[in-house]
Scaffold this active site. Structure first.
Site, PDB file in Angstrom:
ATOM      1  N   GLU A  49       9.855  59.847  63.429  1.00 51.28           N
ATOM      2  CA  GLU A  49       9.744  61.267  63.063  1.00 51.28           C
ATOM      3  C   GLU A  49       8.587  61.541  62.107  1.00 51.28           C
ATOM      4  O   GLU A  49       8.003  62.622  62.119  1.00 51.28           O
ATOM      5  CB  GLU A  49      11.058  61.780  62.467  1.00 51.28           C
ATOM      6  N   PHE A 111      29.149  62.750  59.896  1.00 57.41           N
ATOM      7  CA  PHE A 111      28.234  61.762  60.460  1.00 57.41           C
ATOM      8  C   PHE A 111      26.832  62.368  60.586  1.00 57.41           C
ATOM      9  O   PHE A 111      26.674  63.463  61.125  1.00 57.41           O
ATOM     10  CB  PHE A 111      28.743  61.297  61.830  1.00 57.41           C
ATOM     11  N   GLN A 112      25.848  61.662  60.081  1.00 55.08           N
ATOM     12  CA  GLN A 112      24.448  62.103  60.094  1.00 55.08           C
ATOM     13  C   GLN A 112      24.235  63.455  59.438  1.00 55.08           C
ATOM     14  O   GLN A 112      23.389  64.234  59.850  1.00 55.08           O
ATOM     15  CB  GLN A 112      23.891  62.093  61.526  1.00 55.08           C
ATOM     16  N   LYS A 161      24.544  72.538  64.854  1.00 53.32           N
ATOM     17  CA  LYS A 161      24.800  72.379  66.286  1.00 53.32           C
ATOM     18  C   LYS A 161      25.567  73.567  66.874  1.00 53.32           C
ATOM     19  O   LYS A 161      25.249  74.041  67.971  1.00 53.32           O
ATOM     20  CB  LYS A 161      25.585  71.086  66.531  1.00 53.32           C
ATOM     21  N   MET A 469      -8.345  49.770  48.438  1.00 54.99           N
ATOM     22  CA  MET A 469      -8.540  50.640  47.283  1.00 54.99           C
ATOM     23  C   MET A 469      -7.779  50.130  46.069  1.00 54.99           C
ATOM     24  O   MET A 469      -8.277  50.185  44.946  1.00 54.99           O
ATOM     25  CB  MET A 469      -8.113  52.072  47.632  1.00 54.99           C
TER      26      MET A 469
END
Ligand SMILES: Cc1ncc(C[n+]2csc(CCOP(=O)(O)OP(=O)(O)O)c2C)c(N)n1
Lengths: 557, 159
Positions: A49, A111-112, A161, A469
C-alpha cells in the site's frame, strides 16, 4: 434507480475526473472492488500500500490532477501512512480512500480495525468518516476540492463496509462545493503588491527564491515573465526545481544545505529576497539568524501560517502565486542591478559546481549523462540521500512537474512508486527514478506492478553499496565511525530485475553509461540500471546542519 | 502572555480532536478549554485559554484557521472583553464552621448548593481574581474538591 454506496463512490470519483486508482484490496473493500471489476476507471494493483500512496503522489506531482489511492482497513490503511505524510509535507493533492469496519463495530477492536482518522489526523489536510450513504457524493466532491485548492494536501475518506453496501435511490451528485469555513485567498492584496513592486524597483541586489508553490499554482509561465521583466536571478528549493528553466543564465541552481555556492552567496548578500511558494525550511535557510541578513523579505504564499513562521517577513502577500505574479507583472519595473549580476557571474566562475574526475565511475557523471541522453525531456523522480542531491545538482530541470522528490519528509522508497504513478499519468514520457541502493530496496516489490501494467519506468541505481548520505555524515561529523551504514549484503539488482521480468544492466565504466541509458529509453520494459559508483563519493558543497549558508564545506579543493 | 481565543467551529464529530491535536502536535499549551453549542446548533464555540508570545499566538490563530472545520478565530484578549468561569468547590465544614463559610461565600456573591454533615459545596462565578480570592479564603477549611468549567469570554458591546 437504486445504487449501493460502493457504486456511488466510484461514480463520484469518475465525475471528479479520476481515471486511475492505485490500491490494494481487502475484506471491507470487497463491495467496492466488486464495482471496480467493470467500472470505467483504471485500477493499478500495487504490491504494497505504501507504493499506492507514493504512486498517487507521483501521479499528482506530474500533472494538474489529483491522484487517488485506496487501501483496506487496519494494516492496509496503516501501510499508507508514510505516503500520506510524504504528500502532506510537500503539499501534494491526493485523495485517499480507506475501508473501515462496519459502523456498528467501530470502537470494538474489531478484526482489522484501526482508527485511521485518528492516526492520520496530523498528516492530512482534512478527513471524513462516512456514516451515511447519502453523504458519499458530496464528501467525494469536497475531498477533491479541498485537496487541490488553497495549499494542496491529502484528504482521507474512511468508508465503513456497511456504508458501501447501503442502498439508496437516485443519488444526487452536487455540481458545486459549498464549505462555509473554507475559502482560500487567491488574489494578492493590491497594497501589498504595490509595496513589493516598489521594493523591487529600488533594490540593488535582489534574488528570487522559488519553491514548490510554483508547481502547485502552475505559475512557471508567470515566473518566467516576471524574470523577463525584472531581470532578477532565481534560486530554487529542491521542490521548486523545474519551476524556472535550469538552463536559463539567470538560474542559480538550488540553495541551502547542498545548494550551489553562488546561490548561497547570492541569498546571503541580497538586499531583497522574493520568496514565492517556498516556506523557509531549515534545509534551505541554514542558521536562521544568519539567513539573508541584509535583505528585505517579500513572501508570496497561499498559506498564511507559512508567513513569518521561521523568518520574519517584511512584505507578506497571501494568495495564489500565479495570480499574484500576474498582478505583479502588470506593475513591475526592472531594478538597476548590472553590478549585482556581474558579481553573481563572478561567483559562478569562481566556484562552479563540480566533482573530481578519475577513479571509479562517478555518480555525478551518471546524472549528467541522464540529462544529456534525455535532453531534459523526462520525468525524474528520486529516492532520498545522495542520489537525490546529485540529481538536484547535476540534472537541469527546464520544465515544471518534471522533478518529483520527497523534500519535506525525505522518504526513502518514494522515487520508484512515484515513477510508476508518473508513468501512468504520462504514458509517453521517459521516466527515470534516480535511486540509491538502500532506498530502492524499500519499495523494490513494485517492479511487479510496473511489469503487470507495462510501465516502462527506468531505475538508475547509483549503487555505492552504502547508505551513502548517512555514511557521508559519519565521515564528516562522526570521525568516520561507520556505524551500520554499509550494506554488506545486497541482492544482484540485475538478477532481481530479470526475476520480475524486467531488464537489468550493470554498468561500471564511463564508456558503458550512455549505451545503457539509451537501451533503457528504447526498451518497452522497465529497466533497472545498476551503476556501480565510487563508494566514498560525497555531496558537496555542504552547509553543516545549523551553520550559516556562507559556511560551505568543499569537495573540490 | 495569556490569551483567550474564541473559535467558532462546525458542530461535528471529531472537531475537538482536530483542535486539541493541533495544540499538542505543535507543542502549544492549553490552559483551559470550554466547548458548547451556539444559538445556531450547527456551530459550536470553543474558548481556549493559552500561553505564548505574540509569534506563537499568531501561529496558533493561523493554524486554527487552516483547519477546514474552523469557521472563525478571534483573539478576544486583543479586544475589550469579559471573561467568566464557573467553579464548584467542595469544602470541609462541620457545624461549627458553617457560618464562617457562608459569610465568605456571601462576600464573594457565591452560592451554597449542597450541604452534608462534614462538607459544603460552593458555586462561584467570576473572573480569575474573584475565583483566586475565594479559593484562598476557603483553603484553611480544607478544600476537598475543586471543579472548574474553564473560561468563557465575550467581547463587550455590539461586536
Ligand atoms: C524511510 C527512511 N528511513 C531512513 C532515512 C534516513 N536516511 C536518509 S538518507 C539515507 C541513506 C540513503 O541511502 P541510499 O538509498 O543508498 O542512497 P545514497 O545516499 O547512498 O544515495 C538514510 C538511511 C530516510 N530518509 N527515510
Amino acid at each position: 434507480m437504486k445504487y449501493t454506496g460502493a457504486q456511488i463512490l466510484i461514480e463520484a470519483l469518475i465525475r471528479e475526473g479520476a481515471d486511475t486508482i492505485f490500491g490494494y484490496p481487502g475484506g471491507v473493500l470487497l463491495p467496492i472492488f466488486d464495482v471496480l471489476y467493470d467500472a470505467k476507471i483504471n485500477f493499478i494493483l500495487v504490491r504494497h500500500e505504501q507504493g499506492a500512496a507514493h504512486a498517487a503522489d507521483g501521479y499528482s506531482r506530474s500533472t494538474n490532477r489529483v491522484g487517488v489511492c485506496m487501501a483496506t482497513s487496519g494494516p492496509g490503511a496503516t501501510n499508507l501512512i508514510t505516503g500520506i505524510a510524504t504528500a502532506y509535507m510537500d503539499s501534494i493533492p491526493m485523495v485517499v480512500i480507506t475501508g473501515q469496519v462496519p459502523t456498528t463495530m467501530i470502537g470494538n477492536d474489531a478484526f482489522q480495525e484501526a482508527d485511521i482518522i485518528g492516526i492520520t489526523r496530523p498528516i492530512v489536510k482534512h478527513s471524513y468518516l462516512l456514516k451515511n450513504v447519502a453523504d458519499i457524493s458530496r464528501v467525494v466532491k469536497e475531498a477533491f476540492w479541498i485537496a487541490n485548492t488553497g495549499r494542496p494536501g491529502p484528504v482521507l475518506i474512511d468508508i465503513p463496509k456497511d456504508i458501501s453496501t447501503a442502498v439508496m435511490t437516485n443519488p444526487k451528485y452536487p455540481q458545486k462545493v459549498d464549505i462555509r469555513s473554507y475559502n482560500p485567498t487567491c488574489l494578492g492584496h493590491p497594497m501589498q503588491i504595490k509595496k513589493a513592486v516598489s521594493a523591487i524597483a529600488s533594490s540593488k541586489k535582489p534574488v528570487i527564491y522559488s519553491g514548490g508553490g510554483i508547481m502547485s499554482s502552475n505559475a512557471a509561465e508567470e515566473l518566467q515573465k516576471f524574470v523577463d521583466i525584472t531581470g532578477i536571478p532565481v534560486t530554487s528549493t529542491l521542490l521548486g526545481l523545474g519551476g524556472f528553466p535550469g538552463t536559463d543564465p539567470l538560474f542559480l541552481g538550488m540553495l541551502g544545505m547542498h545548494g550551489t555556492k553562488y546561490a548561497n552567496y547570492a541569498i546571503s548578500n541580497a538586499d531583497l529576497v522574493i520568496a514565492i511558494g517556498a516556506r523557509f525550511d531549515d534545509r534551505v535557510t541554514g542558521k536562521i539568524d544568519e539567513f539573508a541578513p541584509a535583505a528585505t523579505i517579500i513572501h508570496i504564499d497561499i498559506d498564511p501560517s507559512s508567513i513569518s513562521k521561521n523568518v520574519l517577513v517584511h512584505i507578506p502577500i497571501v494568495g495564489d502565486a500565479k495570480h499574484i505574479l500576474q498582478q505583479m507583472n502588470k506593475e513591475a519595473t526592472p531594478p538597476k542591478i548590472n553590478e549585482w549580476i556581474e558579481q553573481i557571474e563572478q561567483w559562478k566562475k569562481d566556484c562552479p559546481l563540480g566533482y573530481k574526475k578519475g577513479g571509479k565511475l562517478k555518480p555525478q557523471f551518471v546524472i549528467e549523462k541522464i540529462y544529456e541522453v534525455t535532453g531534459g525531456n523526462a520525468i525524474i523522480t528520486t529516492e532520498v540521500g545522495q542520489n537525490q542531491m546529485w540529481a538536484a545538482q547535476y540534472y537541469k530541470f527546464d520544465y515544471p512537474k518534471s522533478f518529483l522528490s520527497s523534500g519535506g519528509l525525505g522518504t526513502m522508497g518514494y522515487g520508484f512508486p512515484a515513477a510508476i504513478g508518473a508513468q501512468v499519468a504520462n504514458p509517453d514520457m521517459v521516466v527515470f527514478d534516480i535511486a540509491g541502493d538502500g532506498s530502492f530496496q524499500m519499495n523494490i516489490q513494485e517492479l511487479a506492478t510496473a511489469i503487470q501494467y507495462n510501465l516502462p519506468v527506468n531505475v538508475a541505481i547509483l549503487n555505492n553499496h552504502n547508505l551513502g548520505m548517512v555514511r557521508q555524515w559519519q565521515e564528516l561529523f562522526f570521525n568516520k565511525r561507520y556505524s551500520y551504514t554499509s550494506m554488506a549484503v545486497q541482492p544482484d539488482f540485475v538478477k532481481v530485475a530479470e526475476a520480475y521480468g524486467a531488464e537489468g544492466i550493470r554498468v561500471e565504466t564511463e564508456a558503458d553509461v550512455v549505451p545503457a541509458l539509451k537501451r533503457a529509453i528504447i526498451s518497452k520494459k522497465p529497466v533497472v540500471l545498476d551503476f556501480w559508483v565510487e563508494e566514498e563519493e560525497n555531496v558537496f558543497p555542504m552547509v553543516p546542519a545549523g551553520a550559516s549558508l556562507t559556511q560551505m564545506l568543499e569537495g573540490m579543493a | 502572555m495569556r490569551h483567550t481565543i474564541s473559535v467558532l467551529v462546525e458542530n461535528r464529530f471529531g472537531v475537538l480532536a482536530r483542535v486539541a491535536g493541533l495544540f499538542s502536535g505543535r507543542g502549544y499549551n492549553i490552559d483551559s478549554l470550554c466547548v458548547g453549542e451556539t444559538d445556531d446548533p450547527t456551530i459550536s464555540r470553543m474558548t481556549i485559554v493559552t500561553n505564548g508570545d505574540n509569534r506563537i499566538i499568531e501561529q496558533i490563530e493561523k493554524q486554527l484557521n487552516k483547519l477546514i472545520d474552523v469557521i472563525k478565530v478571534m483573539d478576544v484578549t486583543k479586544e475589550d472583553h469579559v471573561k467568566r468561569e464557573l467553579v464548584l468547590i467542595k469544602v470541609a465544614a462541620d457545624e461549627g464552621q458553617r457560618a464562617r463559610v457562608i459569610e465568605i461565600v456571601e462576600i464573594f456573591r457565591g452560592k451554597i448548593i449542597d450541604v452534608s454533615p462534614k462538607t459544603m459545596t460552593v458555586e462561584i462565578t467570576g473572573d480569575e481574581g474573584k475565583i483566586n480570592g475565594i479559593t484562598e479564603m476557603l483553603k484553611p477549611f480544607g478544600i476537598k474538591e475543586l471543579v472548574r468549567t474553564g473560561k468563557v469570554a465575550v467581547v463587550r458591546g455590539e461586536k
